[in-house]
Design a protein around this motif. Structure first.
Motif, PDB file in Angstrom:
ATOM      1  N   ALA A  17       0.820  -1.249   0.005  1.00 27.45           N
ATOM      2  CA  ALA A  17       0.008  -0.011  -0.136  1.00 27.45           C
ATOM      3  C   ALA A  17       0.819   1.330  -0.212  1.00 27.45           C
ATOM      4  O   ALA A  17       0.359   2.281  -0.483  1.00 27.45           O
ATOM      5  CB  ALA A  17      -1.066  -0.095   1.186  1.00 27.45           C
ATOM      6  N   PHE A  18       2.107   1.054   0.431  1.00 27.76           N
ATOM      7  CA  PHE A  18       3.016   2.286   0.464  1.00 27.76           C
ATOM      8  C   PHE A  18       4.352   2.259  -0.566  1.00 27.76           C
ATOM      9  O   PHE A  18       5.030   2.580   0.056  1.00 27.76           O
ATOM     10  CB  PHE A  18       3.367   2.620   1.769  1.00 27.76           C
ATOM     11  N   ALA A  19       4.188   1.811  -1.499  1.00 29.26           N
ATOM     12  CA  ALA A  19       5.457   1.457  -2.255  1.00 29.26           C
ATOM     13  C   ALA A  19       5.817   2.697  -2.765  1.00 29.26           C
ATOM     14  O   ALA A  19       5.002   3.411  -3.282  1.00 29.26           O
ATOM     15  CB  ALA A  19       5.040   0.704  -3.600  1.00 29.26           C
ATOM     16  N   PRO A  20       7.166   3.069  -2.557  1.00 32.20           N
ATOM     17  CA  PRO A  20       7.732   4.273  -2.975  1.00 32.20           C
ATOM     18  C   PRO A  20       7.932   4.146  -4.597  1.00 32.20           C
ATOM     19  O   PRO A  20       7.888   3.174  -4.875  1.00 32.20           O
ATOM     20  CB  PRO A  20       8.916   4.274  -2.194  1.00 32.20           C
ATOM     21  N   SER A  21       8.309   5.379  -5.044  1.00 38.09           N
ATOM     22  CA  SER A  21       8.548   5.474  -6.412  1.00 38.09           C
ATOM     23  C   SER A  21       9.995   4.973  -6.477  1.00 38.09           C
ATOM     24  O   SER A  21      10.829   4.397  -5.789  1.00 38.09           O
ATOM     25  CB  SER A  21       8.698   6.918  -6.935  1.00 38.09           C
ATOM     26  N   GLU A  80      14.291   1.720  10.639  1.00 39.26           N
ATOM     27  CA  GLU A  80      13.036   2.317  11.256  1.00 39.26           C
ATOM     28  C   GLU A  80      11.843   1.799  10.207  1.00 39.26           C
ATOM     29  O   GLU A  80      10.842   1.259  10.744  1.00 39.26           O
ATOM     30  CB  GLU A  80      12.716   3.720  11.380  1.00 39.26           C
ATOM     31  N   ILE A  81      11.979   2.040   9.102  1.00 39.74           N
ATOM     32  CA  ILE A  81      10.853   1.833   8.295  1.00 39.74           C
ATOM     33  C   ILE A  81      10.716   0.151   8.115  1.00 39.74           C
ATOM     34  O   ILE A  81       9.404  -0.300   8.248  1.00 39.74           O
ATOM     35  CB  ILE A  81      11.292   2.221   6.697  1.00 39.74           C
ATOM     36  N   LYS A  82      11.718  -0.535   8.001  1.00 37.31           N
ATOM     37  CA  LYS A  82      11.767  -2.025   7.964  1.00 37.31           C
ATOM     38  C   LYS A  82      10.892  -2.808   9.158  1.00 37.31           C
ATOM     39  O   LYS A  82      10.348  -3.391   9.268  1.00 37.31           O
ATOM     40  CB  LYS A  82      13.196  -2.589   7.703  1.00 37.31           C
ATOM     41  N   GLU A 197       3.722  10.097  -1.566  1.00 39.07           N
ATOM     42  CA  GLU A 197       4.474  10.725  -0.399  1.00 39.07           C
ATOM     43  C   GLU A 197       3.560  10.872   0.879  1.00 39.07           C
ATOM     44  O   GLU A 197       4.186  10.497   1.932  1.00 39.07           O
ATOM     45  CB  GLU A 197       4.768  12.200  -0.682  1.00 39.07           C
ATOM     46  N   ALA A 198       2.304  11.123   0.447  1.00 35.60           N
ATOM     47  CA  ALA A 198       1.382  11.083   2.074  1.00 35.60           C
ATOM     48  C   ALA A 198       1.383   9.564   2.311  1.00 35.60           C
ATOM     49  O   ALA A 198       1.247   9.429   3.629  1.00 35.60           O
ATOM     50  CB  ALA A 198       0.020  11.494   1.521  1.00 35.60           C
ATOM     51  N   GLY A 199       1.319   8.444   1.577  1.00 36.15           N
ATOM     52  CA  GLY A 199       1.197   7.105   1.987  1.00 36.15           C
ATOM     53  C   GLY A 199       2.382   6.772   2.821  1.00 36.15           C
ATOM     54  O   GLY A 199       2.393   6.098   3.595  1.00 36.15           O
ATOM     55  N   LEU A 200       3.613   7.175   2.353  1.00 31.82           N
ATOM     56  CA  LEU A 200       4.969   7.075   3.096  1.00 31.82           C
ATOM     57  C   LEU A 200       4.995   7.644   4.510  1.00 31.82           C
ATOM     58  O   LEU A 200       5.352   6.968   5.386  1.00 31.82           O
ATOM     59  CB  LEU A 200       6.070   7.597   2.190  1.00 31.82           C
ATOM     60  N   ILE A 201       4.220   8.721   4.703  1.00 30.64           N
ATOM     61  CA  ILE A 201       4.262   9.356   5.832  1.00 30.64           C
ATOM     62  C   ILE A 201       3.137   8.424   6.925  1.00 30.64           C
ATOM     63  O   ILE A 201       3.373   8.419   8.155  1.00 30.64           O
ATOM     64  CB  ILE A 201       3.767  10.845   5.928  1.00 30.64           C
ATOM     65  N   LYS A 202       2.184   8.231   6.289  1.00 30.57           N
ATOM     66  CA  LYS A 202       1.150   7.251   6.987  1.00 30.57           C
ATOM     67  C   LYS A 202       1.611   5.871   7.413  1.00 30.57           C
ATOM     68  O   LYS A 202       1.675   5.479   8.462  1.00 30.57           O
ATOM     69  CB  LYS A 202      -0.139   6.882   5.920  1.00 30.57           C
TER      70      LYS A 202
END
Length: 246
Positions: A17-21, A80-82, A197-202
């Protein structure tokens, strides 16, 4: 941490749901690039407008293993992300297992069912045969190796948190893989850069909260009353959550 395969399957959906570019070695203003303290301050303001940038241990100014400060920040951001993603899978998996939900097929070829009747999620893990535990651990180990070996490394200009596509690195995989771990159905390809970008913050905030949540579950199970809000909700566990083969 004691999780069943349900937890790791959940990781596929949570991460997609939050795959980055795509990875880009150039500096950008996207939240996907975490290289300097200024980037961290910008992300902190978006993820928590009240607290904003908070680094009491001054980790953002340190260096590790002879690398630059920017490479060190990328390492810490990736970690942190992982950990947040794993915690989201663990938290959802804990709830799923606590409600007796499991795959409809047997656990093994001899017809052994999933140990949903064994009790709480840690007790279900204890009831798994060692062969099943090793399958999970080795699969996660493969994902870890692949993320480090494929693509541009996050400490060398890559994007912290970006998981390489299986389809882009077939030379590292002995057989075809029909779906990628990140965004297997390509939903994020249709999203704008602002939406991603908003998805990554979420995802960042959800991951932080999930880490608190799963540790809260396990803490209350081991030490009753340590998490008052969970008292009487989760059952006591006498085992060791951090010892997978105990």
């Amino acid at each position: 941490m004691k999780l069943s395969i349900v937890s790791f399957v959940t990781l596929f959906g949570a991460a997609s749901a939050f795959a980055p570019s795509g990875i880009n070695t150039a500096r950008t203003n996207s939240v996907a690039q975490h290289e300097t303290i200024a980037d961290l301050e910008a992300i902190a303001a978006k993820s928590n407008p009240v607290l904003k940038f908070y680094d009491p241990l001054d980790l953002s100014s340190t260096t590790i293993w002879g690398n630059s400060n920017e490479a060190t920040i990328s390492f810490l951001r990736h970690a942190e992300i992982k950990h947040g993603r794993v915690a989201m899978a663990a938290f959802v998996g804990y709830i799923v297992q606590s409600n007796g939900i499991h795959f409809p097929w047997p656990l093994s070829f001899d017809g052994t069912p999933f140990p949903s009747a064994a009790g709480s999620p840690p007790e279900q893990w204890d009831a798994l045969p060692d062969a099943a535990k090793w399958q999970i651990i080795l699969f996660v180990g493969f994902l870890e190796w692949f993320s480090e070996a494929a693509g541009t490394h996050y400490m060398r200009g890559g994007t912290p948190g970006a998981f390489p596509k299986f389809s882009d690195h077939s030379e590292l995989i002995p057989h075809p893989v029909p779906l990628n771990l990140f965004d297997p159905f390509g939903f994020s390809d249709k999203k704008s850069a602002e939406a991603r970008e908003a998805g990554l913050i979420k995802e960042l905030n959800n991951g932080r909260l999930a880490q608190i949540g799963i540790l809260g579950f396990l803490s209350e199970q081991r030490l009753e009353g340590s998490v008052p809000l969970l008292k009487g909700i989760v059952s006591h566990y006498d085992g060791e959550p951090m010892a997978p083969f105990a």
